[in-house]
Design a protein around this motif. Structure first.
Motif, PDB file in Angstrom:
ATOM      1  N   SER A  10       0.810  -1.232   0.000  1.00  0.00           N
ATOM      2  CA  SER A  10       0.000   0.000   0.000  1.00  0.00           C
ATOM      3  C   SER A  10       0.841   1.279   0.000  1.00  0.00           C
ATOM      4  O   SER A  10       0.422   2.297  -0.539  1.00  0.00           O
ATOM      5  CB  SER A  10      -0.934   0.004   1.219  1.00  0.00           C
ATOM      6  N   MET A  11       2.023   1.227   0.576  1.00  0.00           N
ATOM      7  CA  MET A  11       2.738   2.503   0.806  1.00  0.00           C
ATOM      8  C   MET A  11       3.571   3.030  -0.368  1.00  0.00           C
ATOM      9  O   MET A  11       3.461   4.219  -0.695  1.00  0.00           O
ATOM     10  CB  MET A  11       3.680   2.364   2.019  1.00  0.00           C
ATOM     11  N   PRO A  12       4.454   2.218  -0.993  1.00  0.00           N
ATOM     12  CA  PRO A  12       5.515   2.812  -1.811  1.00  0.00           C
ATOM     13  C   PRO A  12       5.051   3.763  -2.897  1.00  0.00           C
ATOM     14  O   PRO A  12       5.623   4.843  -3.072  1.00  0.00           O
ATOM     15  CB  PRO A  12       6.216   1.604  -2.413  1.00  0.00           C
ATOM     16  N   ALA A  13       3.992   3.423  -3.646  1.00  0.00           N
ATOM     17  CA  ALA A  13       3.609   4.277  -4.774  1.00  0.00           C
ATOM     18  C   ALA A  13       3.298   5.689  -4.287  1.00  0.00           C
ATOM     19  O   ALA A  13       3.536   6.667  -4.992  1.00  0.00           O
ATOM     20  CB  ALA A  13       2.428   3.661  -5.486  1.00  0.00           C
ATOM     21  N   LYS A  14       2.761   5.807  -3.067  1.00  0.00           N
ATOM     22  CA  LYS A  14       2.385   7.121  -2.520  1.00  0.00           C
ATOM     23  C   LYS A  14       3.590   7.954  -2.108  1.00  0.00           C
ATOM     24  O   LYS A  14       3.479   9.137  -1.825  1.00  0.00           O
ATOM     25  CB  LYS A  14       1.530   6.927  -1.247  1.00  0.00           C
ATOM     26  N   LEU A  15       4.743   7.304  -2.003  1.00  0.00           N
ATOM     27  CA  LEU A  15       5.889   8.001  -1.416  1.00  0.00           C
ATOM     28  C   LEU A  15       6.716   8.774  -2.440  1.00  0.00           C
ATOM     29  O   LEU A  15       7.482   9.654  -2.079  1.00  0.00           O
ATOM     30  CB  LEU A  15       6.795   7.001  -0.692  1.00  0.00           C
ATOM     31  N   TYR A  16       6.557   8.445  -3.705  1.00  0.00           N
ATOM     32  CA  TYR A  16       7.402   9.050  -4.748  1.00  0.00           C
ATOM     33  C   TYR A  16       6.752  10.285  -5.364  1.00  0.00           C
ATOM     34  O   TYR A  16       5.525  10.366  -5.481  1.00  0.00           O
ATOM     35  CB  TYR A  16       7.658   8.037  -5.863  1.00  0.00           C
ATOM     36  N   GLY A  17       7.604  11.218  -5.809  1.00  0.00           N
ATOM     37  CA  GLY A  17       7.112  12.414  -6.486  1.00  0.00           C
ATOM     38  C   GLY A  17       6.736  12.130  -7.922  1.00  0.00           C
ATOM     39  O   GLY A  17       5.850  12.778  -8.479  1.00  0.00           O
ATOM     40  N   SER A  18       7.419  11.180  -8.544  1.00  0.00           N
ATOM     41  CA  SER A  18       7.027  10.760  -9.889  1.00  0.00           C
ATOM     42  C   SER A  18       7.135   9.238  -9.936  1.00  0.00           C
ATOM     43  O   SER A  18       7.709   8.628  -9.027  1.00  0.00           O
ATOM     44  CB  SER A  18       7.921  11.415 -10.934  1.00  0.00           C
TER      45      SER A  18
END
Ligand code: MLT
Length: 240
Positions: free
Chosen positions: A132-140
């Motif tokens: 659930s988390m990683p995709a939300k953490l990046y700017g692109s």
């Protein structure tokens, strides 16, 4: 000679998130980048229940390594720990880098969400956070390899360590009153596209710390040390 630098990772991550900075800085100073208890290779420690407990654990780590004073960088939860370290042992700090972090405490909704994370981690491990988390953490959009690497770090977090950290974050105090008393050179690094810590909070935090320098990672979300590693390394290299 600069003081050694202590790199404190975020949640539910580990020391590998600082790999680029550890490599860049190790040519000019000693680098300490421990896994906090319950993350990476470090076993969970049932005595750890608060940010101040993590900070005291780090003081023990400095003592074990015979290091007196450090400049320290904290990413996100690592920044909460760094503010706690400044509370419990300010004499051990020569400089500070607050990376993608905030000084305010959680509100009620965030506290409840943390407890839900803690209970789920206790039931089934931290694996669900890797989805659930990683995709939300990046700017692109990250490369698949970067995403896989981050997921594997998160999967390495222990159930007990994840639950303890979630609860310790939920009960952390408001550190804003402490900011005007920070007397060491400080840099605040903020991702312009951070979806976890709004850029306005970083701006307010930097404004409240006497003489602090605010560095914008323009292309980054919540992970500037991975998204713009050179910029973060340079920011840390400026500390005494
Ligand atoms: C972190 O990156 O350490 C966490 O997202 C911090 C938080 O949940 O407040």
């Amino acid at each position: 000679m600069n003081a050694p630098i202590l790199l404190i990772h975020g949640f539910p991550l580990d020391r590998r998130t600082w790999a680029a900075q550890a490599a860049a800085l190790s040519a000019s100073r000693r680098v300490l980048s421990p896994d906090l208890p319950g993350f990476g290779a470090a076993p969970a420690d049932p005595a750890i229940r608060s940010m101040d407990d993590y900070a005291r654990w780090l003081v023990g780590e400095l003592d074990r390594q015979s290091v007196d004073r450090v400049s320290a960088a904290g990413h996100s939860m690592g920044g909460y720990v760094l503010l706690a370290l400044h509370r419990v042992a300010p004499e051990r700090l020569a400089g500070m880098a607050l990376v993608s972090t905030r000084a305010a405490a959680d509100g009620d909704d965030a506290r409840q969400a943390r407890e839900a994370v803690a209970q789920r981690a206790e039931r089934e491990g931290a694996g669900f956070l890797a989805e659930s988390m990683p995709a939300k953490l990046y700017g692109s959009t990250p490369t698949l390899a970067a995403l896989d690497a981050l997921r594997s770090i998160i999967r390495g977090a222990s159930s007990a360590g994840t639950a303890a950290a979630a609860r310790a974050m939920a009960t952390r105090p408001d550190s804003r009153p402490q900011l005007p008393g920070i007397r060491v050179p400080t840099v605040v690094v903020a991702g312009r596209k951070d979806g976890v810590v709004p850029p306005s909070e970083s701006e307010a935090m930097a404004a409240a710390i006497p003489g602090a320098r605010l560095v914008w990672a323009e292309r980054s979300g919540h992970l500037p040390m991975l998204e713009e590693p050179e910029l973060v390394s340079e920011s840390l290299a400026s500390l005494p």
